[in-house]
Write a protein that holds these residues in place. Structure first.
Motif, PDB file in Angstrom:
ATOM      1  N   GLU A 113      -5.105   8.087   1.934  1.00 11.05           N
ATOM      2  CA  GLU A 113      -3.968   7.172   2.055  1.00 11.05           C
ATOM      3  C   GLU A 113      -3.086   7.540   3.251  1.00 11.05           C
ATOM      4  O   GLU A 113      -2.633   6.674   4.003  1.00 11.05           O
ATOM      5  N   CYS A 275       4.953   6.444  -9.679  1.00 19.90           N
ATOM      6  CA  CYS A 275       5.879   5.370 -10.055  1.00 19.90           C
ATOM      7  C   CYS A 275       5.102   4.149 -10.505  1.00 19.90           C
ATOM      8  O   CYS A 275       5.622   3.322 -11.240  1.00 19.90           O
ATOM      9  N   SER A 276       3.828   4.067 -10.092  1.00 27.13           N
ATOM     10  CA  SER A 276       2.993   2.928 -10.488  1.00 27.13           C
ATOM     11  C   SER A 276       2.405   3.082 -11.887  1.00 27.13           C
ATOM     12  O   SER A 276       1.819   2.145 -12.427  1.00 27.13           O
ATOM     13  N   ILE A 429      -3.004   1.658 -10.832  1.00 27.22           N
ATOM     14  CA  ILE A 429      -2.553   2.632  -9.841  1.00 27.22           C
ATOM     15  C   ILE A 429      -3.508   2.559  -8.648  1.00 27.22           C
ATOM     16  O   ILE A 429      -4.564   1.941  -8.733  1.00 27.22           O
ATOM     17  N   GLY A 430      -3.105   3.243  -7.563  1.00 34.15           N
ATOM     18  CA  GLY A 430      -4.035   3.376  -6.451  1.00 34.15           C
ATOM     19  C   GLY A 430      -4.034   2.205  -5.493  1.00 34.15           C
ATOM     20  O   GLY A 430      -5.084   1.737  -5.050  1.00 34.15           O
TER      21      GLY A 430
HETATM   22  C1  UN1 Z   1       4.809   6.449  -6.179  1.00 34.84           C
HETATM   23  O1  UN1 Z   1       4.251   6.875  -7.165  1.00 34.84           O
HETATM   24  O2  UN1 Z   1       5.888   6.971  -5.799  1.00 34.84           O
HETATM   25  O3  UN1 Z   1      -0.484   2.718  -6.133  1.00 34.84           O
HETATM   26  C2  UN1 Z   1       4.334   5.302  -5.382  1.00 34.84           C
HETATM   27  C3  UN1 Z   1      -0.189   3.889  -6.390  1.00 34.84           C
HETATM   28  C4  UN1 Z   1       0.601   4.655  -5.403  1.00 34.84           C
HETATM   29  C5  UN1 Z   1       1.990   4.761  -5.925  1.00 34.84           C
HETATM   30  C6  UN1 Z   1       2.912   5.383  -4.972  1.00 34.84           C
HETATM   31  N1  UN1 Z   1       0.547   4.064  -4.105  1.00 34.84           N
HETATM   32  O4  UN1 Z   1      -0.495   4.427  -7.435  1.00 34.84           O
END
Ligand code: UN1
Length: 482
Positions: A113, A275-276, A429-430
């Protein structure tokens, strides 16, 4: 002064690597207190950073100079940095695992990423001028990817960056910055100031700062916004990515195997520290018992332990404070007889075992529990609209997951749920740079989405009119909520 920083090449210039246990020491010549960095999997010391003194902060702000290079040169340097990240993958994985407790699978995804962000922004540099000096404040849960993504966006446009990584993860940040310098980013255009909230507060209240990119809690984002309004010029951009109270709906037509796989990944990968991540699972009554039985079995099959082992699925949470908060939440649920599944956590580090807690609905969650705790609610088919309303009523709007085999229902639900990222019949997620830009609505952030086509526009010096409308838009999104 600039000369002083140039001589040292990086403000935190001494960097030693030793055999296990890994000790890294980015210590500046001057500076404030030493700050130890701890491996959450075994509580050994990974290394030390020296925190900036007030003079260091002032020097950094005085030295910060927008990057005087053509767009093509900036793109070349960012692409070279991506190459260096890839070449140094072993060292970066070691730091991610030891400092942030990341499993090897998470290390691979995170490096990919970070590299994707560098290349994506390098390929899309707009013609506009930079804002000036950008403060980039990043979280410990993606200490390489989000850290590098913010910096790459600001640098691509030609801004000077002062980066403040999370207190828990300064070493990976230090290594990333040294690779960016090695690739050709001038030190005056990219400086690193590790530290906690005090450093962040100083870097969001100094009028020499032109804009702020922040990923972290909603509460901190609101403080930053207030500080910027008081101290920075009107229209200074704040790009905030904040928390989520993310739900998934599994209806009675879902494929249980597919749903369970998605639930396990969404709720427990990265020990739920995204956060996801999925926080509240809604199971339609007819399928609930089947899914729960399979889910409990799948949880038993998870390997918890040292993230550096190839067979580990889930590592520790970041530190003792985090663990204590999550355990207190589980204790309350246990006292109320709502724990549906508990497992044994490994000893010796800050581990929390994946846990299922029964709730009547998402409104029972008073805050984001940032760990491997999944709340489960049941609903009857006639309650679907109420479930959607309850999910929207949290005020957050980051990710949402749906498992169903009815096309019309996909349309119906996705039209009504307010969330930045909607995922159907897969995990939630991801997000992927470019193809699935990531960002939220409401309390979850200001937008635009990271890894998407609009993100770089906020790092550009806007004409007056655009600055004002962007600011008003971001501000009203975040203030209209409780
Ligand atoms: C975060 O957890 O602060 O899609 C954001 C996802 C990650 C989340 C990033 N890009 O799980």
């Amino acid at each position: 002064t600039l000369a002083a920083i140039d001589t040292a090449r990086a403000p935190y210039a001494v960097h030693q690597w030793a055999a296990a246990p890994l000790i890294a020491s980015p210590l500046s010549a001057a500076g404030g207190a030493e700050h130890p960095v701890t491996n959450p999997a075994n509580l050994t010391q990974v290394g030390t950073v020296r925190l900036p003194s007030d003079a260091d902060l002032d020097n950094a702000l005085a030295a910060a100079t927008p990057w005087q290079a053509s767009a093509a040169e900036r793109a070349d340097v960012l692409n070279r940095a991506a190459d260096l990240y890839e070449e140094n993958y072993g060292e970066l994985f070691a730091l991610l695992a030891r400092e942030a407790g990341k499993t090897l699978a998470d290390c691979v995804a995170e490096l990919r990423e970070a590299v994707d962000f560098l290349r994506y922004y390098a390929a899309r540099i707009p013609a506009e001028d930079p804002v000036g000096v950008f403060t980039c404040i990043s979280p410990w849960n993606f200490p390489l990817a989000i850290f590098s993504g913010q910096i790459a966006a600001a640098l691509a446009v030609g801004n000077a960056v002062i980066a403040k990584p999370a207190e828990q993860t300064p070493l990976i940040a230090y290594r990333a910055v040294s690779l960016l310098h090695e690739a050709g980013v001038p030190v005056s255009a990219l400086q690193l100031l590790p530290g906690g909230g005090e450093v962040g507060a100083a870097l969001t209240s100094d009028p020499r700062v032109g804009g702020v990119a922040f990923t972290g809690s909603t509460a901190t984002a609101l403080k930053i916004r207030a500080s910027m309004a008081d101290n920075l010029r009107p229209g200074a951009p704040l790009i905030a990515e904040t928390g989520g109270l993310n739900a998934m709906i599994v209806d009675s037509t879902a494929l249980p195997e597919q749903a369970v796989q998605s639930i396990i990944e969404s709720a427990f990968q990265s020990a739920g520290q995204r956060c996801s991540a999925l926080r509240c699972l809604y199971l339609q009554d007819d399928i609930a018992d089947t899914v729960l039985k399979m889910l409990k079995g799948a949880m038993d099959a998870l390997n918890l332990g040292d993230p550096w082992h190839l067979t580990t699925d889930s590592g520790p949470v970041i530190d003792d404070t985090a663990r204590a908060g999550i355990l207190a939440h589980i204790d309350t649920a246990r006292a109320e007889g709502r724990v549906l599944k508990e497992m044994q956590a490994p000893q010796g580090g800050t581990f929390v075992a994946p846990t299922l807690i029964s709730v009547p609905g998402i409104s029972a969650l008073k805050q984001e529990i940032f760990g491997p705790v999944l709340h489960v609610a049941r609903f009857k088919s006639q309650e679907l609209d109420k479930v959607i309303d309850d999910i929207n009523a949290t005020g957050y709007g980051l990710t949402f997951g749906l498992h169903t085999r009815i096309d019309d229902r996909v349309q119906y639900i996705c039209d009504r749920i307010h969330a930045g990222n909607l995922y159907v019949n897969r995990n939630q997620i991801g997000a992927i740079v470019g193809s699935q830009p990531f960002g939220g609505e409401g309390l979850s952030g200001t937008g635009p989405k990271a890894g998407g086509p609009l993100y770089l526009s906020r790092f550009c010096a806007p004409d007056r009119q655009r600055a004002d409308s962007n600011w008003a838009e971001g501000a009203s999104e975040m203030s209209s909520l409780p």
